[in-house]
Design a protein around this motif. Sequence first.
Motif, short mmCIF file in Angstrom:
data_model
loop_
_atom_site.label_atom_id
_atom_site.label_comp_id
_atom_site.label_asym_id
_atom_site.label_seq_id
_atom_site.Cartn_x
_atom_site.Cartn_y
_atom_site.Cartn_z
N ASP A 71 17.42 -2.39 -12.45
CA ASP A 71 17.05 -3.67 -13.05
C ASP A 71 17.78 -3.93 -14.37
O ASP A 71 17.93 -5.08 -14.78
N VAL A 199 11.10 -11.63 -20.10
CA VAL A 199 10.83 -10.47 -19.26
C VAL A 199 10.87 -9.21 -20.11
O VAL A 199 11.84 -8.96 -20.81
N ASP A 200 9.84 -8.41 -20.05
CA ASP A 200 9.79 -7.17 -20.81
C ASP A 200 10.21 -6.03 -19.91
O ASP A 200 9.38 -5.37 -19.29
N GLN A 201 11.52 -5.79 -19.81
CA GLN A 201 12.03 -4.75 -18.92
C GLN A 201 11.66 -3.36 -19.40
O GLN A 201 11.72 -2.40 -18.63
N SER A 203 8.77 -2.30 -20.54
CA SER A 203 7.34 -2.01 -20.48
C SER A 203 7.09 -0.66 -19.83
O SER A 203 7.51 -0.40 -18.72
N LEU A 206 5.05 -1.01 -16.60
CA LEU A 206 5.83 -1.50 -15.48
C LEU A 206 6.74 -0.41 -14.94
O LEU A 206 6.88 -0.23 -13.73
N ASP A 280 7.99 -10.56 -13.33
CA ASP A 280 7.95 -9.10 -13.27
C ASP A 280 7.44 -8.64 -11.91
O ASP A 280 6.56 -9.27 -11.30
N HIS A 281 8.00 -7.54 -11.44
CA HIS A 281 7.60 -6.99 -10.14
C HIS A 281 7.56 -5.47 -10.27
O HIS A 281 8.53 -4.86 -10.74
N TYR A 295 0.95 -10.30 -11.24
CA TYR A 295 2.31 -10.48 -11.75
C TYR A 295 2.79 -11.92 -11.55
O TYR A 295 3.80 -12.32 -12.12
#
Length: 344
Positions: A71, A199-201, A203, A206, A280-281, A295
């Motif tokens: 990602d 988008v909080d990549q 996290s 997550l 987010d996924h 989400y």
Amino acid sequence: MTDRRDRRRLSRRTLLRVSAGTVTLAAAGSTSAVADGNDTARALLERRCPEATLEPSMGYCEGASTEGCADDHPATIALQQAVRETLETEYPNVGTLVDAGFKPYFDTLDGDDDGWSHWLSPEYIGDDAVLDPDRPESVLVDNTSWRSIGVMFIATRDGERIDPPPVYDIDEGVDWMPETETDALESDGPGTQAEDDTVDQDSDDLADERGATSEHEAEHEHEDPPADDPNRCSPWHYHTGAPGRFAWWFYQQAYEQEFADGNIRVPCRTPCMMHVWTVDHPEGVYAHDGPPPEYREQPPADDPGFETDARPGEDELDWDLLPEEVTPEERPESVSLDLENWWS
């Protein structure tokens, strides 16, 4: 005596009962029925479509690779951002999709209400563009908020399926992106994190969830992609299960009128497809199945965009709420098919 053709008709209810473990091929308008088990139905599948299954299933397309699909790879970040810009400016909600000529499909045969729907563009499916963020063949919509949550690219050219291009390949480059932007990606190198407030990549929660085995993966074990390579990202897949095959067949019949040419046979598999989620996924940007409801939460669309008494955020989007111009004459749940159109 019951007509042989009537006895070989397969309704939606019949197919669902097959998936549950019992198939009843009932004569239309008849009091007699033939009960059988899954073994017979599966034997019918193998006549023409050896990969096909009654349950949801998929396979990886030629040249598919997920090993390089991080990602935080610059190509993934750029593609997701380009898709997000298209959705925010052109197709943010159902009303804009209706205006742009997209056609709805609500999953019918998988037995689950996933809470999101596919909206397909006959124009983009029928053109020569592939993996173009400005021209997504399908937009994915949350049925509660009526807002777009991602896209599904479909590898077709002039409506015919083709071998799809990679998102990124160290040797082939990034064909979907202008050369000037590609040069910038190469200078950044893999693993660069884009700055994106939406988008909080990073996290931790997550990341932990993405490391866990999803319910979808547990139910549908997939073989490794045929070209898995850390320097290549090409997460294209096709569907061989009855729900996916039926969905593509229904789109072709209802919206492209293929029956007019005498083509009513259900295909053995769909074209290659690839999701890009803009919310987010827990399974990543390219996940096959939809994101969990938590989400997808976002403010509902301000206005439906067409005349209706229903309200986004209050009414679940479905066929009954849509204007007549985008609903097919016959809905999926009312369709019945001769068995030979499925299996032979």
